[in-house]
Design a protein around this motif. Structure first.
Motif, mmCIF file in Angstrom:
data_model
loop_
_atom_site.group_PDB
_atom_site.id
_atom_site.type_symbol
_atom_site.label_atom_id
_atom_site.label_comp_id
_atom_site.label_asym_id
_atom_site.label_seq_id
_atom_site.Cartn_x
_atom_site.Cartn_y
_atom_site.Cartn_z
ATOM 1 N N CYS A 101 0.840 -1.198 0.000
ATOM 2 C CA CYS A 101 0.000 0.000 0.000
ATOM 3 C C CYS A 101 0.875 1.249 0.000
ATOM 4 O O CYS A 101 1.755 1.399 0.853
ATOM 5 C CB CYS A 101 -0.902 -0.010 1.238
ATOM 6 S SG CYS A 101 -2.036 1.387 1.328
ATOM 7 N N GLY A 102 0.636 2.114 -0.976
ATOM 8 C CA GLY A 102 1.359 3.369 -1.049
ATOM 9 C C GLY A 102 2.368 3.449 -2.168
ATOM 10 O O GLY A 102 3.011 4.486 -2.349
ATOM 11 N N ASP A 113 -4.825 2.643 -4.659
ATOM 12 C CA ASP A 113 -3.538 2.981 -4.056
ATOM 13 C C ASP A 113 -3.233 4.448 -4.339
ATOM 14 O O ASP A 113 -3.066 4.841 -5.487
ATOM 15 C CB ASP A 113 -2.426 2.092 -4.623
ATOM 16 C CG ASP A 113 -1.169 2.141 -3.785
ATOM 17 O OD1 ASP A 113 -0.679 3.264 -3.521
ATOM 18 O OD2 ASP A 113 -0.666 1.071 -3.398
ATOM 19 N N SER A 116 2.474 7.761 -2.411
ATOM 20 C CA SER A 116 3.060 8.326 -1.204
ATOM 21 C C SER A 116 3.989 9.486 -1.548
ATOM 22 O O SER A 116 4.465 9.596 -2.678
ATOM 23 C CB SER A 116 3.882 7.253 -0.458
ATOM 24 O OG SER A 116 3.110 6.117 -0.166
ATOM 25 N N THR A 129 8.240 5.649 -2.768
ATOM 26 C CA THR A 129 7.578 4.349 -2.672
ATOM 27 C C THR A 129 8.050 3.570 -1.448
ATOM 28 O O THR A 129 7.460 2.554 -1.093
ATOM 29 C CB THR A 129 7.835 3.481 -3.926
ATOM 30 O OG1 THR A 129 9.252 3.326 -4.102
ATOM 31 C CG2 THR A 129 7.234 4.142 -5.161
ATOM 32 N N GLN A 145 -2.027 5.537 9.249
ATOM 33 C CA GLN A 145 -1.330 4.877 8.147
ATOM 34 C C GLN A 145 -0.646 3.616 8.646
ATOM 35 O O GLN A 145 -0.681 2.568 8.023
ATOM 36 C CB GLN A 145 -0.293 5.808 7.518
ATOM 37 C CG GLN A 145 0.639 5.091 6.537
ATOM 38 C CD GLN A 145 1.545 6.018 5.780
ATOM 39 O OE1 GLN A 145 1.097 7.017 5.241
ATOM 40 N NE2 GLN A 145 2.821 5.703 5.710
ATOM 41 N N ARG A 173 1.514 8.076 3.051
ATOM 42 C CA ARG A 173 0.360 8.014 2.152
ATOM 43 C C ARG A 173 -0.664 9.053 2.577
ATOM 44 O O ARG A 173 -0.962 9.203 3.765
ATOM 45 C CB ARG A 173 -0.279 6.620 2.228
ATOM 46 C CG ARG A 173 0.674 5.490 1.899
ATOM 47 C CD ARG A 173 -0.053 4.156 1.851
ATOM 48 N NE ARG A 173 -0.622 3.760 3.116
ATOM 49 C CZ ARG A 173 -0.010 3.016 4.021
ATOM 50 N NH1 ARG A 173 1.226 2.604 3.813
ATOM 51 N NH2 ARG A 173 -0.605 2.674 5.140
ATOM 52 N N ASN A 181 -5.851 6.513 2.949
ATOM 53 C CA ASN A 181 -4.420 6.259 3.117
ATOM 54 C C ASN A 181 -4.097 4.815 3.468
ATOM 55 O O ASN A 181 -2.924 4.458 3.565
ATOM 56 C CB ASN A 181 -3.811 7.211 4.153
ATOM 57 C CG ASN A 181 -4.273 6.949 5.581
ATOM 58 O OD1 ASN A 181 -4.823 5.901 5.888
ATOM 59 N ND2 ASN A 181 -4.057 7.912 6.448
ATOM 60 N N CYS A 183 -5.386 2.355 1.519
ATOM 61 C CA CYS A 183 -5.680 1.685 0.247
ATOM 62 C C CYS A 183 -7.055 1.044 0.211
ATOM 63 O O CYS A 183 -7.276 0.016 -0.434
ATOM 64 C CB CYS A 183 -4.600 0.672 -0.114
ATOM 65 S SG CYS A 183 -3.002 1.453 -0.509
#
Length: 478
Positions: A101-102, A113, A116, A129, A145, A173, A181, A183
């Motif tokens: 995620c992010g 997604d 970030s 990332t 998060q 995120r 944030n 996902c």
């Protein structure tokens, strides 16, 4: 001697490692589709047996989390779970495909997604990332998060121990384009406010929604009428539900103050140097740079605190422990005769039960002396061509729209105070407070908001029409 649980862990992982070693032909080559793979400590696109062992040692507590392997804890929870080790084993056998995620790539079971950005450090605001993409310090993640919520709100940090129970993160995120944030898809709730009612003496709001602006020689109650939007994601494993607000999610009617003035409340993409709300001491508010990035020269980059296009972010605590802090006070020294003001000091208070909420949001209260509709020719600032104040054609400056500030809205109590106000020593404004009200998580899950209330308080210095002010406000849902 190992305890029985440790022994079982070691046996299970040793067996798994052997399977992976024997089945090495099943391991695929490096993957370029994803920025990070769960368990891939060295970032080469595949998970080795030695990396699985590192994850196990972190889970057992024999190796600290997670400097030796950032990919063991991609969500920055500060621990490695059994389910993560199992996923890493699958990655070792089948190739790297676990969703992170992010990273900006939507992969099942992610609903979306948001990507970030670096936050809190020397390259704040740049796309990232993974944690190592970001330089320098990070920020205490208070809003879910990492699946945790601490008592310290978005302050500069270097380690988890500085964050009052939350995690110190660098690659953060933010909700974007309907994606929370964590996902999950955001659900939009539009709340109509209970209109505020001003007291008979004209000095307070006795019921409903409203803000009271306190100066050293004036008190202006601002009854609020309108709607606010709140965007909520899905609950994470710890029950933390992420919240966000876009800049245009606040729709409040302009507020005539008799025939003396007209006030306007708008959402704001509040920015600071580094995108943090507080400096390392946890109390000092970071330098605001919303309209002037040059204020960050020699400092960290001017960055949106709640993410690009967002006014606010927050969380609902629907786990067994609620949230650790939903009360606060904020005090600012305006400097008195010296004229040298100090940053506002934020002090967190006690927490709240399941259903408690906190959201930090940017806003600005603009005022114009006179009526909301202009009757003069030529048209004076800040009315704009339509002769109406608090409309989209108002000039895009601080005189028309007010000085942006950030306030934390809570379901507990918030208070604000200005000391040594308006260039006068010992001239104090406040403290003034407001109190909110939380709902149960069952009511929130059913989409019921009636009776919920968010309270906030903030200070703002050198406002064009009012000077230094201490504001307390509350938003009450119909």
């Amino acid at each position: 001697m190992k305890n029985p649980i440790q022994a079982a862990w070691v046996h299970a992982i040793s067996w798994t490692a052997a399977v992976v070693a024997l089945g090495a032909t099943l391991v695929v080559g490096p993957s370029s589709a994803r920025a990070q793979c769960l368990g891939d400590c060295d970032g080469n696109g595949e998970v080795a047996v030695t990396e699985l062992i590192v994850m196990v040692n972190i889970a057992l507590g024999t190796v600290p989390c997670c400097a030796t392997c950032e990919a063991a804890d991609p969500n920055h929870t500060g621990e490695v779970l059994v389910t993560q080790i199992v996923s890493a084993v699958n990655n070792a056998l089948n190739g790297c495909s676990s969703p992170i995620c992010g990273d900006g790539v939507t992969t099942a079971p992610e609903a979306c997604d948001p990507g970030s950005v670096c936050i809190g450090g020397a390259n704040a605001g740049t796309v990232c990332t993974k944690e190592t993409d970001c330089q320098g310090e990070g920020i205490c993640d208070t809003f879910g998060q990492a699946g945790t919520a601490g008592t310290v709100v978005r302050k500069v940090c270097s380690t988890n121990t500085e964050c009052g129970g939350a995690a110190c993160i660098h690659c953060k995120r933010f909700a974007q384009n309907g994606c929370a944030n964590n996902c999950t898809a955001e659900a939009l709730t539009t709340t109509t406010l209970v209109p505020g009612v001003v007291s008979d003496d004209g000095l307070s709001i006795v019921s409903g929604s409203g803000a009271v602006v306190h100066g050293d020689t004036l008190t202006i109650p601002l009854p609020l009428v309108g709607t606010t939007n709140l965007r909520a994601g899905g609950a994470g494993a710890t029950g933390i539900i992420p919240l966000s607000q876009r800049v245009d999610d606040t729709h409040l009617d302009r507020i005539p103050v008799s025939t003396l003035a007209c006030a306007c409340v708008r959402g704001s993409e509040f920015k600071t140097c580094g995108g943090t709300q507080f400096e390392p001491d946890g109390n000092t508010v970071s330098t605001e740079c919303t309209d002037d990035a040059s204020l960050c020269t020699g400092k960290k980059p001017c960055t949106a605190v709640a993410g690009k296009g967002n006014a606010g972010e927050g969380a609902i605590g629907c786990g067994s422990t609620g949230l650790p802090s939903v009360n606060y006070s904020i005090v600012q020294d305006s400097g008195g005769a010296s004229g040298v003001s100090l940053p506002a000091v934020f002090t967190a208070g006690v927490g709240g039960p399941a259903g408690a909420q906190i959201i930090a949001t940017g806003s600005a209260i603009g005022t114009v002396v006179g009526t909301c509709t202009n009757v003069l020719v030529p048209i004076p600032a800040p009315y704009g061509p339509d002769n109406e104040y608090c409309t989209d054609d108002d000039p895009m400056d601080r005189v028309a729209r007010g000085i942006p500030s950030i306030q934390t809205l809570v379901t507990g109590t918030a208070s604000s105070e200005v000391k040594n106000a308006n260039f006068t020593d010992d001239n104090n404004i406040g403290p003034f407070s407001a109190t909110g009200h939380s709902l149960t998580c069952e009511m929130l899950a059913a989409g019921q908001t009636t009776g919920a209330a968010q309270a906030g308080a903030f200070t703002s210095l050198n406002q064009p029409s009012t000077g230094d002010i201490a504001v307390a406000n509350v938003f009450v849902a119909q």
